[in-house]
Write a protein that holds these residues in place. Structure first.
Motif, PDB file in Angstrom:
ATOM      1  N   PHE A   7     -61.529 -49.518  -8.099  1.00  0.00           N
ATOM      2  CA  PHE A   7     -61.949 -49.804  -6.739  1.00  0.00           C
ATOM      3  C   PHE A   7     -62.957 -48.749  -6.338  1.00  0.00           C
ATOM      4  O   PHE A   7     -63.097 -47.725  -6.997  1.00  0.00           O
ATOM      5  CB  PHE A   7     -60.745 -49.791  -5.789  1.00  0.00           C
ATOM      6  N   LYS A   8     -63.650 -49.000  -5.257  1.00  0.00           N
ATOM      7  CA  LYS A   8     -64.655 -48.055  -4.794  1.00  0.00           C
ATOM      8  C   LYS A   8     -64.249 -47.514  -3.430  1.00  0.00           C
ATOM      9  O   LYS A   8     -64.383 -48.210  -2.418  1.00  0.00           O
ATOM     10  CB  LYS A   8     -66.023 -48.735  -4.720  1.00  0.00           C
ATOM     11  N   PRO A   9     -63.719 -46.290  -3.405  1.00  0.00           N
ATOM     12  CA  PRO A   9     -63.344 -45.697  -2.120  1.00  0.00           C
ATOM     13  C   PRO A   9     -64.569 -45.524  -1.237  1.00  0.00           C
ATOM     14  O   PRO A   9     -65.673 -45.286  -1.715  1.00  0.00           O
ATOM     15  CB  PRO A   9     -62.758 -44.336  -2.526  1.00  0.00           C
ATOM     16  N   ILE A  10     -64.363 -45.637   0.078  1.00  0.00           N
ATOM     17  CA  ILE A  10     -65.480 -45.412   0.980  1.00  0.00           C
ATOM     18  C   ILE A  10     -65.619 -43.920   1.245  1.00  0.00           C
ATOM     19  O   ILE A  10     -64.638 -43.167   1.161  1.00  0.00           O
ATOM     20  CB  ILE A  10     -65.324 -46.194   2.305  1.00  0.00           C
ATOM     21  N   PRO A  11     -66.814 -43.442   1.547  1.00  0.00           N
ATOM     22  CA  PRO A  11     -67.005 -42.010   1.800  1.00  0.00           C
ATOM     23  C   PRO A  11     -66.210 -41.541   3.015  1.00  0.00           C
ATOM     24  O   PRO A  11     -66.034 -42.290   3.987  1.00  0.00           O
ATOM     25  CB  PRO A  11     -68.512 -41.900   2.057  1.00  0.00           C
ATOM     26  N   ALA A  12     -65.745 -40.299   2.955  1.00  0.00           N
ATOM     27  CA  ALA A  12     -65.001 -39.728   4.077  1.00  0.00           C
ATOM     28  C   ALA A  12     -65.838 -39.730   5.349  1.00  0.00           C
ATOM     29  O   ALA A  12     -65.304 -39.873   6.459  1.00  0.00           O
ATOM     30  CB  ALA A  12     -64.556 -38.311   3.728  1.00  0.00           C
ATOM     31  N   ARG A  13     -67.140 -39.581   5.197  1.00  0.00           N
ATOM     32  CA  ARG A  13     -68.040 -39.578   6.362  1.00  0.00           C
ATOM     33  C   ARG A  13     -67.929 -40.893   7.136  1.00  0.00           C
ATOM     34  O   ARG A  13     -67.866 -40.899   8.375  1.00  0.00           O
ATOM     35  CB  ARG A  13     -69.479 -39.356   5.893  1.00  0.00           C
ATOM     36  N   GLY A  27     -61.569 -49.284   5.975  1.00  0.00           N
ATOM     37  CA  GLY A  27     -61.864 -49.726   4.616  1.00  0.00           C
ATOM     38  C   GLY A  27     -61.524 -51.191   4.415  1.00  0.00           C
ATOM     39  O   GLY A  27     -60.543 -51.702   4.971  1.00  0.00           O
ATOM     40  N   GLN A  28     -62.336 -51.850   3.595  1.00  0.00           N
ATOM     41  CA  GLN A  28     -62.130 -53.283   3.363  1.00  0.00           C
ATOM     42  C   GLN A  28     -60.800 -53.550   2.675  1.00  0.00           C
ATOM     43  O   GLN A  28     -60.133 -54.545   2.969  1.00  0.00           O
ATOM     44  CB  GLN A  28     -63.275 -53.847   2.519  1.00  0.00           C
ATOM     45  N   ASP A  34     -53.829 -55.443   5.004  1.00  0.00           N
ATOM     46  CA  ASP A  34     -53.147 -55.529   6.293  1.00  0.00           C
ATOM     47  C   ASP A  34     -52.923 -56.991   6.660  1.00  0.00           C
ATOM     48  O   ASP A  34     -51.826 -57.386   7.071  1.00  0.00           O
ATOM     49  CB  ASP A  34     -53.981 -54.810   7.358  1.00  0.00           C
ATOM     50  N   LYS A  35     -53.965 -57.797   6.506  1.00  0.00           N
ATOM     51  CA  LYS A  35     -53.845 -59.226   6.816  1.00  0.00           C
ATOM     52  C   LYS A  35     -52.859 -59.910   5.874  1.00  0.00           C
ATOM     53  O   LYS A  35     -51.979 -60.669   6.295  1.00  0.00           O
ATOM     54  CB  LYS A  35     -55.211 -59.911   6.708  1.00  0.00           C
ATOM     55  N   LEU A  36     -52.991 -59.618   4.569  1.00  0.00           N
ATOM     56  CA  LEU A  36     -52.157 -60.288   3.574  1.00  0.00           C
ATOM     57  C   LEU A  36     -50.690 -59.897   3.722  1.00  0.00           C
ATOM     58  O   LEU A  36     -49.799 -60.745   3.606  1.00  0.00           O
ATOM     59  CB  LEU A  36     -52.659 -59.955   2.170  1.00  0.00           C
ATOM     60  N   SER A  37     -50.435 -58.623   3.984  1.00  0.00           N
ATOM     61  CA  SER A  37     -49.052 -58.168   4.074  1.00  0.00           C
ATOM     62  C   SER A  37     -48.329 -58.751   5.281  1.00  0.00           C
ATOM     63  O   SER A  37     -47.107 -58.910   5.271  1.00  0.00           O
ATOM     64  CB  SER A  37     -48.995 -56.639   4.124  1.00  0.00           C
ATOM     65  N   ARG A  38     -49.080 -59.086   6.325  1.00  0.00           N
ATOM     66  CA  ARG A  38     -48.446 -59.726   7.480  1.00  0.00           C
ATOM     67  C   ARG A  38     -48.277 -61.229   7.263  1.00  0.00           C
ATOM     68  O   ARG A  38     -47.316 -61.821   7.760  1.00  0.00           O
ATOM     69  CB  ARG A  38     -49.278 -59.455   8.738  1.00  0.00           C
ATOM     70  N   LEU A  39     -49.195 -61.830   6.513  1.00  0.00           N
ATOM     71  CA  LEU A  39     -49.110 -63.259   6.238  1.00  0.00           C
ATOM     72  C   LEU A  39     -48.037 -63.570   5.205  1.00  0.00           C
ATOM     73  O   LEU A  39     -47.247 -64.511   5.361  1.00  0.00           O
ATOM     74  CB  LEU A  39     -50.472 -63.769   5.741  1.00  0.00           C
ATOM     75  N   ASN A  40     -47.994 -62.771   4.133  1.00  0.00           N
ATOM     76  CA  ASN A  40     -47.041 -63.005   3.044  1.00  0.00           C
ATOM     77  C   ASN A  40     -46.662 -61.656   2.436  1.00  0.00           C
ATOM     78  O   ASN A  40     -47.241 -61.235   1.434  1.00  0.00           O
ATOM     79  CB  ASN A  40     -47.653 -63.928   1.985  1.00  0.00           C
ATOM     80  N   PRO A  41     -45.704 -60.945   3.027  1.00  0.00           N
ATOM     81  CA  PRO A  41     -45.389 -59.590   2.574  1.00  0.00           C
ATOM     82  C   PRO A  41     -44.917 -59.503   1.123  1.00  0.00           C
ATOM     83  O   PRO A  41     -45.245 -58.548   0.415  1.00  0.00           O
ATOM     84  CB  PRO A  41     -44.303 -59.119   3.546  1.00  0.00           C
ATOM     85  N   LYS A  42     -44.155 -60.491   0.655  1.00  0.00           N
ATOM     86  CA  LYS A  42     -43.687 -60.449  -0.732  1.00  0.00           C
ATOM     87  C   LYS A  42     -44.843 -60.609  -1.704  1.00  0.00           C
ATOM     88  O   LYS A  42     -44.921 -59.884  -2.712  1.00  0.00           O
ATOM     89  CB  LYS A  42     -42.640 -61.539  -0.979  1.00  0.00           C
ATOM     90  N   TYR A  43     -45.748 -61.528  -1.420  1.00  0.00           N
ATOM     91  CA  TYR A  43     -46.908 -61.711  -2.297  1.00  0.00           C
ATOM     92  C   TYR A  43     -47.753 -60.438  -2.332  1.00  0.00           C
ATOM     93  O   TYR A  43     -48.224 -60.010  -3.390  1.00  0.00           O
ATOM     94  CB  TYR A  43     -47.755 -62.890  -1.807  1.00  0.00           C
ATOM     95  N   ALA A  44     -47.951 -59.820  -1.167  1.00  0.00           N
ATOM     96  CA  ALA A  44     -48.732 -58.587  -1.114  1.00  0.00           C
ATOM     97  C   ALA A  44     -48.071 -57.477  -1.925  1.00  0.00           C
ATOM     98  O   ALA A  44     -48.745 -56.741  -2.660  1.00  0.00           O
ATOM     99  CB  ALA A  44     -48.914 -58.153   0.341  1.00  0.00           C
TER     100      ALA A  44
END
Length: 267
Positions: free
Chosen positions: A211-217, A237-238, A244-254
């Motif tokens: 993955f590509k972390p976003i800069p701290a700035r 961060g994306q 966040d969206k996925l874990s609320r929609l389907n926490p087990k799948y996430a």
């Protein structure tokens, strides 16, 4: 909350997001009480900021020492005269091992820095903040605070505690002058591995990153923008936004998805 001419306490100011928060706060005209356990990196933050629009003062402090934290607000008031906000940013991760293989020393250290350090600072400064015309508490949780990450279970538990602490403070302080924000960073390009005293996981020690972390700035800019707008929550961060969206929609799948990703990453 408008940040210009305010005095903000920032923990973990010696590097990563904390350093960028300190720099950008000063650029916005705020005074910054930078906190870190490492005086060398804290001094470097001060040198980077220099004598810009806002004033920076570094304070070496172990945020897990409740007695020293309780005495700390007096030091800040002596130097700056007031305090208008705190950003509890300091944090460490755990060794990349399952709970069964962690020592209680590992567990207690992660909880002490991530949760109790945040709690100690909040309780120490809250009486002062309640006396200000406007004030702000911003606590940095994590994507791991709402999503289980194998090999970081205790870290996630600590950050989940920060999440609920912050949301509870929001409810308790809703009718006061103190606004409260909880922050959920995803993967950010910082030195948290080194600061936590850990080696890089095998799959990341060379080769193409998963993955590509976003800069701290950029992360710091999003956090400060959220504070200025008095947002209840800021997702940075994306990857954090999507999970966040996925874990609320389907926490087990996430949870299953992250388990597969971590198994691939750590081998």
């Amino acid at each position: 909350m408008q940040l210009a001419n305010k005095t903000i306490v920032v923990t973990g100011a010696g590097g990563g997001i904390g350093r960028e928060l300190s720099i950008q706060l000063a650029q916005r005209g705020a005074n910054v009480a930078g906190v870190d356990i490492n005086p060398e990196t804290l001094g470097e933050t001060g040198r980077i900021i220099g004598t810009g629009h806002g004033q920076f003062k570094g304070f070496q402090l172990d945020i897990t020492n409740q007695e020293k934290v309780n005495a700390f607000p007096a030091e800040v008031l002596t130097h700056f005269g007031n305090v208008d906000g705190i950003i509890n940013n300091a944090g460490i991760i755990q060794p990349f091992r399952p709970v069964l293989e962690l020592t209680m020393e590992d567990i207690n250290r992660v909880m002490a820095v991530n949760f109790y350090g945040t709690l100690y600072l909040t309780k120490a400064f809250l009486p002062i903040l309640l006396q200000r015309p406007e004030a702000h508490i911003a606590n940095v949780s994590s994507m791991g605070g709402f999503l289980p990450v194998p090999g970081q279970t205790i870290y996630g538990a600590a950050k989940a505690a920060v999440k609920l602490l912050t949301e509870g403070l929001y409810a308790e302080l809703k009718d006061t002058n103190v606004r409260v924000t909880v922050i959920f960073p995803g993967a950010i390009a910082t030195n948290i591995m080194q600061n936590s005293g850990l080696a890089m996981p095998k799959a990341e020690a060379g080769g193409e990153a998963k993955f590509k972390p976003i800069p701290a700035r950029l992360a710091a800019g999003q956090i400060l923008s959220g504070i200025e707008k008095n947002k209840f929550r800021v997702v940075v961060g994306q990857d954090a936004w999507m999970m966040d969206k996925l874990s609320r929609l389907n926490p087990k799948y996430a949870a299953d998805l992250i388990q597969r990703k971590m198994r691939s990453l750590l081998g």
